[in-house]
Scaffold this active site. Sequence first.
Site, mmCIF file in Angstrom:
data_model
loop_
_atom_site.group_PDB
_atom_site.id
_atom_site.type_symbol
_atom_site.label_atom_id
_atom_site.label_comp_id
_atom_site.label_asym_id
_atom_site.label_seq_id
_atom_site.Cartn_x
_atom_site.Cartn_y
_atom_site.Cartn_z
ATOM 1 N NE ARG A 81 -5.260 -11.525 -38.291
ATOM 2 C CZ ARG A 81 -5.983 -11.663 -37.202
ATOM 3 N NH1 ARG A 81 -6.989 -10.816 -36.969
ATOM 4 N NH2 ARG A 81 -5.734 -12.635 -36.352
ATOM 5 N NE ARG A 239 1.916 -13.838 -46.001
ATOM 6 C CZ ARG A 239 1.714 -14.655 -44.970
ATOM 7 N NH1 ARG A 239 2.687 -14.838 -44.086
ATOM 8 N NH2 ARG A 239 0.554 -15.274 -44.816
ATOM 9 C CE LYS A 250 -1.480 -14.450 -33.892
ATOM 10 N NZ LYS A 250 -1.687 -15.754 -34.558
ATOM 11 C CG ASN A 276 -7.329 -16.899 -36.236
ATOM 12 O OD1 ASN A 276 -8.226 -17.563 -36.748
ATOM 13 N ND2 ASN A 276 -7.542 -15.708 -35.689
ATOM 14 C CD GLU A 280 -3.117 -21.278 -40.182
ATOM 15 O OE1 GLU A 280 -3.375 -22.426 -40.625
ATOM 16 O OE2 GLU A 280 -2.363 -21.084 -39.216
ATOM 17 C CB THR A 361 4.516 -17.425 -41.766
ATOM 18 O OG1 THR A 361 4.729 -17.060 -43.142
ATOM 19 C CG2 THR A 361 4.213 -16.162 -40.961
ATOM 20 C CD GLU A 365 3.258 -16.332 -36.586
ATOM 21 O OE1 GLU A 365 2.529 -16.654 -35.629
ATOM 22 O OE2 GLU A 365 2.813 -16.124 -37.727
#
Length: 397
Positions: A81, A239, A250, A276, A280, A361, A365
């Site tokens: 992060r 990014r 995770k 999450n 966000e 993104t 994931e």
Amino acid sequence: MILYNSLKILCILATTSALICSRYFVHVQALAMHHGWGPAYAKPSTSLTATTASNSEMESKVNVDSNKVTTADILSLDSIRSTLIRQEETIIFAIIERAQYRHNSIVYQNGGFGDLGVPLGSNPDYFENKRQKPLSFLEYMLIGTEVLHCGVRRYTSPEEHAFFPECLPSGPLDALPKLDYPKDLLSPIGGASSINFNEILLKKYTEWIVPSITKKGDDEQHGSTVLADIVVLQALSRRVHYGKFVAESKYRSDPEGYQRLVDAGDADGVMKLLTNSAVEARVLRRSRIKAATYGREPLMTQLPEHKVEECGGDVSFVAAAAASAVATAMEALDKDQYNVIGKIDPVIIEEIYRDFIIPLTKDIEVAYLFRRCGKDPPPEYAPDRMSRDVLVGQHSS
């Protein structure tokens, strides 16, 4: 009135904080330099002592006593992060730079400038056997840039992804030493580590982002336009593909939970588990504030020179600048009264994050986690689309 009073309080707090922070800034800076914080995670595999910096930005919290960084440090969510927050500045500044030019749509049209030929140093087989239509000016410049960057090891970094990997030479220049990265940052299972969503990124950038941040028309600044485009595209690619590191982190925190969902083919469940919403929301709020702050001249520059001199030194000037930044941030958050003043509309930056960067993104994931758990992701998570595309048919002006 409530907003004004709140602003006054925040300005006072910002001034006080700036006064305190400025007194310790030199001390902290010296301490950081002494301990050598922020080491590079790639190093030459040879004994060469010449500086060979990598493109990797995967910094993490470092044990300042041993100066040792582990894979667990790099893959911690706090570390990831922190890196993503720093990337926000890169993305926003790059978009602001691109926004100064007109749309210049000709640079995105295949054959807009005729047949530009094969970019120097690229793989000729691709153009002879696979490429049927002439390149756009952006594609020509982007391929040429990636050929150059490939030669100096950019794409040996696990966080860098080429837009045209099939056009690149076989590898870096022989004269450069090989860079070694930790082997266990990402999983090779099912090709998870090699996932590349740049195809849909490039499509959405040219069709939606560019029209949303630029004025219509052509200003003939075609070379400058595509150079700015390339900077934005590379920043966006870094990014969104950082989602692979997020997914790996995770997964390691709950491997059984993700494996169970993947075995059941439950992509929605995987998406829900990795989402999450609070984080966000903070990203959206922060991107809006940063765009408002970076997108216009500092309020301090509007003061008469004698007023600036009255600040009486660096400490007071920093305090006044901090208060100015707070005022800008408050304006950005006041959605009902905010008027666009500056080089970019902060609302557009927030929309880019909300409707494109964050969803893409998360698609990466999900795709990574499916492959990481040994299964192909559902078709809606293919690299040529977005699973929930709210931008379909949208062409901002």
